[in-house]
Write a protein that holds these residues in place. Structure first.
Motif, mmCIF file in Angstrom:
data_model
loop_
_atom_site.group_PDB
_atom_site.id
_atom_site.type_symbol
_atom_site.label_atom_id
_atom_site.label_comp_id
_atom_site.label_asym_id
_atom_site.label_seq_id
_atom_site.Cartn_x
_atom_site.Cartn_y
_atom_site.Cartn_z
ATOM 1 N N PHE A 45 0.890 -1.156 0.000
ATOM 2 C CA PHE A 45 0.000 0.000 0.000
ATOM 3 C C PHE A 45 0.931 1.209 0.000
ATOM 4 O O PHE A 45 1.495 1.572 1.026
ATOM 5 N N ALA A 46 1.132 1.798 -1.188
ATOM 6 C CA ALA A 46 2.181 2.794 -1.383
ATOM 7 C C ALA A 46 1.626 4.192 -1.598
ATOM 8 O O ALA A 46 0.927 4.433 -2.584
ATOM 9 N N PRO A 47 1.957 5.113 -0.717
ATOM 10 C CA PRO A 47 1.595 6.509 -0.986
ATOM 11 C C PRO A 47 2.545 7.082 -2.032
ATOM 12 O O PRO A 47 3.738 6.778 -2.019
ATOM 13 N N SER A 48 2.023 7.857 -2.965
ATOM 14 C CA SER A 48 2.909 8.533 -3.907
ATOM 15 C C SER A 48 3.422 9.808 -3.240
ATOM 16 O O SER A 48 2.923 10.211 -2.187
ATOM 17 N N ASP A 49 4.426 10.428 -3.824
ATOM 18 C CA ASP A 49 5.062 11.595 -3.204
ATOM 19 C C ASP A 49 4.066 12.693 -2.851
ATOM 20 O O ASP A 49 4.167 13.310 -1.801
ATOM 21 N N ASN A 88 -0.274 -4.461 -10.961
ATOM 22 C CA ASN A 88 0.380 -5.771 -10.861
ATOM 23 C C ASN A 88 1.863 -5.690 -11.165
ATOM 24 O O ASN A 88 2.290 -4.983 -12.067
ATOM 25 N N GLN A 89 2.633 -6.474 -10.400
ATOM 26 C CA GLN A 89 4.080 -6.562 -10.512
ATOM 27 C C GLN A 89 4.426 -8.036 -10.677
ATOM 28 O O GLN A 89 3.612 -8.894 -10.373
ATOM 29 N N CYS A 90 5.634 -8.334 -11.062
ATOM 30 C CA CYS A 90 6.018 -9.746 -11.169
ATOM 31 C C CYS A 90 6.110 -10.398 -9.798
ATOM 32 O O CYS A 90 6.032 -11.617 -9.685
ATOM 33 N N ASN A 91 6.246 -9.604 -8.747
ATOM 34 C CA ASN A 91 6.350 -10.153 -7.395
ATOM 35 C C ASN A 91 5.268 -9.624 -6.453
ATOM 36 O O ASN A 91 5.482 -9.506 -5.262
ATOM 37 N N GLY A 92 4.111 -9.320 -7.000
ATOM 38 C CA GLY A 92 3.013 -8.884 -6.142
ATOM 39 C C GLY A 92 2.160 -7.817 -6.780
ATOM 40 O O GLY A 92 1.990 -7.774 -8.004
ATOM 41 N N VAL A 93 1.665 -6.942 -5.944
ATOM 42 C CA VAL A 93 0.754 -5.891 -6.400
ATOM 43 C C VAL A 93 0.971 -4.638 -5.555
ATOM 44 O O VAL A 93 1.279 -4.726 -4.371
ATOM 45 N N ILE A 94 0.818 -3.494 -6.200
ATOM 46 C CA ILE A 94 0.849 -2.211 -5.498
ATOM 47 C C ILE A 94 -0.541 -1.609 -5.573
ATOM 48 O O ILE A 94 -1.173 -1.599 -6.632
ATOM 49 N N HIS A 95 -1.011 -1.117 -4.441
ATOM 50 C CA HIS A 95 -2.219 -0.304 -4.382
ATOM 51 C C HIS A 95 -1.747 1.070 -3.908
ATOM 52 O O HIS A 95 -1.139 1.180 -2.839
#
Length: 185
Positions: A72-76, A165-172
């Motif tokens: 769960f990634a906040p952008s800048d 989607n990523q090769c090693n998971g997922v980012i929301h």
């Protein structure tokens, strides 16, 4: 309303609406599903502060490896000024332990797509929990079409872009940083 969520058609409709809404909010973020979470974050141009924290915390190997994770990634632009200042201070003094605690609160082992979150919300009658890699609990609920994540301090984040989607998971992508209160206490 939660009784209505048990309908598979309604769940699919809500997922489609969530995806459309999230894509409109952050349509400028591109992710390559063949690359890792770390590589996509580096290439996004929207996660510089998060990446600086990842490097200090030495979590690069985790986010660039083969194991599946949900981030769960906040952008800048989603860091408010006080949170941004706190993270910058932690990066400057290289406080690895505290940064790991904050970042770890945004990472869950395994690939947790928006549809899996919605299914868990349906079976949990509108509420479900997820354990982060630090062992802390995130509570997921819904408000309208938004998935809301609440940390142990009551701080809330909204998923604004689901299923990168990523090769090693997922980012929301989320709209704020959780668990920063721990570093202020």
């Amino acid at each position: 309303m939660m009784k209505q969520l048990k309908s598979p058609l309604l769940v699919l409709l809500m997922l489609a609406m969530l995806s459309i809404t999230a894509q409109k909010k952050n349509s400028n973020i591109k992710m390559d599903p063949e690359k890792s979470i770390l590589k996509n974050a580096e290439n996004s141009g929207n996660h510089e502060l998060l990446l600086a924290a990842v490097h200090v915390s030495e979590l690069e190997t985790l986010l660039d490896g083969e194991a599946q994770f949900t981030v769960f990634a906040p952008s800048d632009f989603n860091f408010d000024s006080s949170t941004k200042a706190r993270i910058i201070d932690l990066v400057k003094i290289k406080n690895k332990k505290e940064i790991q605690s904050i970042l770890g609160y945004h990472i869950i082992a395994g690939k947790l797509t928006a549809s899996k979150i919605l299914r868990a919300l349906c079976s949990g009658k509108g509420r479900t929990t997820f354990t982060t890699i630090t062992g802390d609990i995130l509570v997921a609920t819904m408000k309208g079409l938004d998935i809301i994540l609440t940390d142990k301090y009551g701080q809330q984040s909204i998923i604004t872009k689901a299923d990168a989607n990523q090769c090693n998971g997922v980012i929301h992508v989320i709209d704020s940083v959780n668990h920063i209160a721990a570093s202020k206490a």
